[in-house]
Design a protein around this motif. Structure first.
Motif, PDB file in Angstrom:
ATOM      1  N   CYS A  78       0.860  -1.177   0.000  1.00 29.06           N
ATOM      2  CA  CYS A  78       0.000   0.000   0.000  1.00 29.06           C
ATOM      3  C   CYS A  78       0.898   1.230   0.000  1.00 29.06           C
ATOM      4  N   LEU A  79       0.735   2.069  -1.008  1.00 29.71           N
ATOM      5  CA  LEU A  79       1.488   3.315  -1.099  1.00 29.71           C
ATOM      6  C   LEU A  79       0.632   4.447  -0.550  1.00 29.71           C
ATOM      7  N   ILE A  80       1.193   5.235   0.352  1.00 30.87           N
ATOM      8  CA  ILE A  80       0.464   6.337   0.990  1.00 30.87           C
ATOM      9  C   ILE A  80       1.250   7.624   0.776  1.00 30.87           C
ATOM     10  N   THR A  81       0.588   8.663   0.338  1.00 30.86           N
ATOM     11  CA  THR A  81       1.245   9.956   0.194  1.00 30.86           C
ATOM     12  C   THR A  81       0.674  10.936   1.211  1.00 30.86           C
ATOM     13  N   VAL A  82       1.569  11.670   1.845  1.00 33.35           N
ATOM     14  CA  VAL A  82       1.181  12.697   2.811  1.00 33.35           C
ATOM     15  C   VAL A  82       1.840  13.994   2.372  1.00 33.35           C
ATOM     16  N   SER A  83       1.079  14.835   1.703  1.00 32.05           N
ATOM     17  CA  SER A  83       1.590  16.122   1.238  1.00 32.05           C
ATOM     18  C   SER A  83       0.495  17.157   1.450  1.00 32.05           C
ATOM     19  N   SER A  84       0.101  17.898   0.407  1.00 35.21           N
ATOM     20  CA  SER A  84      -1.001  18.854   0.582  1.00 35.21           C
ATOM     21  C   SER A  84      -2.302  18.135   0.889  1.00 35.21           C
ATOM     22  N   GLY A  85      -2.418  16.890   0.448  1.00 36.03           N
ATOM     23  CA  GLY A  85      -3.538  16.024   0.790  1.00 36.03           C
ATOM     24  C   GLY A  85      -3.013  14.657   1.187  1.00 36.03           C
ATOM     25  N   ILE A  86      -3.902  13.692   1.280  1.00 34.93           N
ATOM     26  CA  ILE A  86      -3.528  12.308   1.578  1.00 34.93           C
ATOM     27  C   ILE A  86      -4.218  11.405   0.569  1.00 34.93           C
ATOM     28  N   GLY A  87      -3.474  10.443   0.053  1.00 35.86           N
ATOM     29  CA  GLY A  87      -4.043   9.455  -0.849  1.00 35.86           C
ATOM     30  C   GLY A  87      -3.347   8.124  -0.633  1.00 35.86           C
TER      31      GLY A  87
END
Length: 362
Positions: A158-167
């Motif tokens: 599972c790839l998770i991005t935490v930047s201006s939003g989350i996906g």
């Protein structure tokens, strides 16, 4: 949306989709909430080059524009950047990683960080194919990024991005798990705070994980904490970095303060990570994925300390059947660059282009 046909890129017979060869170089783009990246991807070396970064012509630059107006601006900008990348000639193919849910046919269903309110779905794949005259693949930016890591990960992840939003996106069995309408992988829009006064998400709803635990969410939480506890803020390393002024707090200062061990800032971040840990726990217990890669500008700016705090919350909450060492081993940080979408879009495009076409299809 009606697009003029007079500004198409020049394309001769050599640019037909069925003339594609494995050594051809693709034009790839990554359209985020604030930055549009363009590059050239070589499927033989799996490397991206000639990367160019420009601000996205979205709501951040044109806050008074309508959704339809912003959509036109973004389409025009993508076509312009494709032409610039190839000096005005048509590329062999184009891969676009886009910040929003995308259907299998390249229909952008929403783009909260690009044009805010939902508006009408945008047939981006169709429009770009018409404007460029070459094959175009449009996917969610996290879907593209997952294809980057699929080249090196041997197990489902599972790839998770935490930047201006989350996906997030789950990669399993050689594909990202999505339905044909693009549903799935939107943990950032899971309601983790149902209270009436919950933070407002870019999509217009309240209490979404992205509004609480994204870089923007953490920044807002730190500012609220500083207003609520001025004495604690004044004693913090964060205050020293911001001249003691709450309006002076920004994400780089927050990330630096956490890296330096500032307790005030760390406590606020830990509180937001509780919600992210709950989301990861739900994915783990429901799907059984035991590998989580965390990327995104804010998470990577905090660095290893971010991973440690997240693991700490996962251990505290519990991952059914796993001990602390197993939880620690299943979480890692992504590569420290911003080429995830470009490389992933290139890998995905190479995979799609190399598959045999159905009988009679072009």
């Amino acid at each position: 949306m009606t697009i003029p046909r007079s500004d198409r890129l020049s394309a001769g017979p050599a640019h037909r989709a069925d003339s594609w060869r494995p050594h051809d170089v693709f034009t790839v783009l990554d359209v985020g909430g604030t930055t549009l990246r363009t590059g050239s991807y070589d499927p033989v070396t799996a490397a991206v080059s000639r990367v160019r970064r420009v601000p996205v012509e979205g709501m951040a630059r044109h806050p008074e524009d309508s959704v339809a107006g912003l959509q036109r601006r973004v389409v025009d900008q993508i076509v312009h950047e494709v032409g610039r990348n190839t000096a005005g000639t048509a590329p062999r193919a184009v891969g676009v990683a886009f910040a929003g849910p995308i259907s299998a046919g390249g229909l952008v269903l929403a783009a909260p960080t690009v044009w805010g309110r939902r508006g009408d779905p945008l047939p981006l794949g169709q429009l770009l194919t018409e404007r460029t005259g070459v094959p175009v693949v449009v996917v969610n930016d996290l879907t593209a990024a997952a294809w980057r890591y699929a080249a090196t990960e041997t197990e489902p992840f599972c790839l998770i991005t935490v930047s201006s939003g989350i996906g997030n996106k789950v990669f399993r069995g050689g594909e990202v798990l999505l339905d044909a309408d693009g549903h799935g992988g939107e943990l950032g829009h899971w309601v983790c705070d149902p209270s009436p006064g919950a933070p407002l998400c870019d999509c217009g709803a309240r209490g979404h994980l992205g509004a609480v635990a994204s870089g923007r969410g953490v920044l807002a939480a730190v500012r609220r904490a500083a207003d609520a506890d001025p004495a604690g803020f004044a004693r913090s390393r964060l205050a020293a970095r911001c001249g003691g002024r709450v309006p002076g707090i920004d994400n780089p200062a927050v990330a630096a303060a956490v890296r330096e061990g500032d307790e005030f800032t760390t406590q606020v971040l830990r509180g937001t990570l509780t919600h992210l840990a709950q989301a990861i726990g739900a994915v783990f217990t429901s799907v059984g994925v035991c590998r989580y890669i965390v990327m995104g500008g804010f998470a990577l700016a905090v660095g290893e300390r971010y991973r440690e705090l997240l693991v700490g919350e996962l251990v505290r909450l519990g991952c059914f059947g796993l001990d602390a060492d197993a939880v620690d081993a299943m979480v890692s940080l992504g590569e420290p660059d911003d080429d995830h979408g470009l490389i992933g879009a290139g890998r995905l495009l190479a995979d799609r282009m190399s598959r045999p076409s159905p009988a009679g299809a072009r």
